[in-house]
Design a protein around this motif. Structure first.
Motif, short mmCIF file in Angstrom:
data_model
loop_
_atom_site.label_atom_id
_atom_site.label_comp_id
_atom_site.label_asym_id
_atom_site.label_seq_id
_atom_site.Cartn_x
_atom_site.Cartn_y
_atom_site.Cartn_z
N LEU A 59 0.82 -1.21 0.00
CA LEU A 59 0.00 0.00 0.00
C LEU A 59 0.85 1.26 0.00
N ALA A 60 1.91 1.28 0.79
CA ALA A 60 2.76 2.47 0.89
C ALA A 60 3.44 2.78 -0.44
N ASN A 61 3.77 1.75 -1.20
CA ASN A 61 4.45 1.93 -2.48
C ASN A 61 3.50 1.91 -3.68
N SER A 62 2.20 1.93 -3.40
CA SER A 62 1.18 1.88 -4.47
C SER A 62 1.41 0.71 -5.42
N GLU A 63 1.76 -0.43 -4.87
CA GLU A 63 2.03 -1.62 -5.67
C GLU A 63 0.81 -2.52 -5.84
N SER A 64 -0.22 -2.26 -5.08
CA SER A 64 -1.46 -3.02 -5.23
C SER A 64 -2.63 -2.16 -4.78
N ILE A 65 -3.80 -2.61 -5.16
CA ILE A 65 -5.05 -1.99 -4.73
C ILE A 65 -5.79 -3.05 -3.94
N VAL A 66 -6.24 -2.69 -2.75
CA VAL A 66 -6.95 -3.63 -1.89
C VAL A 66 -8.31 -3.04 -1.53
N PHE A 67 -9.32 -3.87 -1.63
CA PHE A 67 -10.66 -3.50 -1.18
C PHE A 67 -11.01 -4.36 0.02
N ILE A 68 -11.61 -3.74 1.02
CA ILE A 68 -12.03 -4.44 2.24
C ILE A 68 -13.55 -4.39 2.32
N ALA A 69 -14.16 -5.52 2.68
CA ALA A 69 -15.60 -5.56 2.91
C ALA A 69 -15.86 -5.54 4.41
N TYR A 70 -16.77 -4.66 4.79
CA TYR A 70 -17.19 -4.53 6.19
C TYR A 70 -18.64 -4.99 6.30
N PHE A 71 -18.89 -5.88 7.23
CA PHE A 71 -20.24 -6.32 7.52
C PHE A 71 -20.53 -5.94 8.96
N GLU A 72 -21.55 -5.12 9.14
CA GLU A 72 -21.87 -4.60 10.48
C GLU A 72 -20.63 -4.02 11.15
N ASN A 73 -19.91 -3.17 10.41
CA ASN A 73 -18.72 -2.46 10.89
C ASN A 73 -17.51 -3.35 11.19
N LYS A 74 -17.56 -4.61 10.80
CA LYS A 74 -16.45 -5.53 11.03
C LYS A 74 -15.83 -5.90 9.69
N ALA A 75 -14.49 -5.79 9.60
CA ALA A 75 -13.78 -6.21 8.39
C ALA A 75 -13.88 -7.72 8.28
N VAL A 76 -14.48 -8.21 7.18
CA VAL A 76 -14.74 -9.64 7.05
C VAL A 76 -14.18 -10.25 5.76
N ALA A 77 -13.70 -9.41 4.85
CA ALA A 77 -13.23 -9.94 3.57
C ALA A 77 -12.36 -8.90 2.87
N PHE A 78 -11.57 -9.38 1.91
CA PHE A 78 -10.76 -8.45 1.11
C PHE A 78 -10.45 -9.06 -0.25
N THR A 79 -10.08 -8.22 -1.17
CA THR A 79 -9.51 -8.66 -2.43
C THR A 79 -8.35 -7.72 -2.76
N GLN A 80 -7.34 -8.27 -3.42
CA GLN A 80 -6.15 -7.49 -3.76
C GLN A 80 -5.85 -7.62 -5.25
N LEU A 81 -5.60 -6.48 -5.87
CA LEU A 81 -5.30 -6.41 -7.30
C LEU A 81 -3.87 -5.92 -7.50
N TYR A 82 -3.20 -6.54 -8.47
CA TYR A 82 -1.86 -6.10 -8.86
C TYR A 82 -1.90 -5.67 -10.33
N PRO A 83 -1.20 -4.60 -10.67
CA PRO A 83 -1.17 -4.19 -12.09
C PRO A 83 -0.30 -5.14 -12.91
N LYS A 84 -0.67 -5.26 -14.16
CA LYS A 84 0.07 -6.07 -15.12
C LYS A 84 0.07 -5.28 -16.42
N TYR A 85 1.21 -5.21 -17.09
CA TYR A 85 1.33 -4.39 -18.29
C TYR A 85 1.64 -5.23 -19.50
N SER A 86 1.14 -4.78 -20.65
CA SER A 86 1.48 -5.39 -21.93
C SER A 86 2.16 -4.34 -22.79
N SER A 87 3.43 -4.53 -23.07
CA SER A 87 4.16 -3.58 -23.90
C SER A 87 3.66 -3.60 -25.34
N ALA A 88 3.46 -4.78 -25.90
CA ALA A 88 3.03 -4.88 -27.29
C ALA A 88 1.68 -4.21 -27.51
#
Length: 159
Positions: free
Chosen positions: A48-77
């Motif tokens: 997170l500090a180096n902006s190397e991924s994007i993370v989303f957190i799901a809160y259910f009744e104000n409690k963190a219960v799930a997450f997903t993490q995305l990493y960038p991928k590039y295509s030069s061609a």
């Protein structure tokens, strides 16, 4: 934060690192890694500090219960950015509530906003619940092998 009995998905920031690290550690344990909360916190802080991924957190009744993490991928061609949905985890006490679908939907909205051409992910060949979810969310198998299935979903560009 979310009202009672409501689900809210937020983009993670460094201030969320403690609750996110707990989920990430549980995710790693799910994949037969030793529990190591310090490692989880350090790894996520760096991403997170180096902006190397994007993370989303799901809160259910104000409690963190799930997450997903995305990493960038590039295509030069093709000269485009794509994304790898590398991690998706829902606390076992909150599964079957549609939380994973909401996380994927939020991730896809973010990805669309970056003008990416696709999102890809992998899952174990024996993770039938995940396979069912990914198919329902529009992902298509790209290359099956003996251990993992590679899925990809094209992104609709936002006008």
């Amino acid at each position: 934060m979310a009202a009672a009995n409501k689900l809210e998905v937020k983009k993670a920031r460094l201030e969320n690192i403690d609750e996110l690290a707990l989920l990430f550690d549980a995710y790693r344990v799910f994949y037969q890694k030793d529990s190591d909360l310090a490692l989880a916190k350090s790894f996520l802080t760096e991403r997170l500090a180096n902006s190397e991924s994007i993370v989303f957190i799901a809160y259910f009744e104000n409690k963190a219960v799930a997450f997903t993490q995305l990493y960038p991928k590039y295509s030069s061609a093709r000269a485009v950015k794509n994304w790898i949905l590398n991690d998706l985890y829902v606390d076992e006490n909150y599964r079957k509530l549609g939380i994973a679908s909401q996380l994927i939907q939020q991730a896809m909205e973010f990805v669309e906003s970056t003008n990416a051409s696709f999102v890809q992910l992998e899952t174990a060949v024996d993770n039938y619940n995940a396979q069912k979810l990914y198919k329902k969310m529009g992902f298509e198998i790209q290359s099956p092998d003996s251990e993992f299935l590679l899925y990809r979903k094209a992104v609709q560009q936002i006008s």
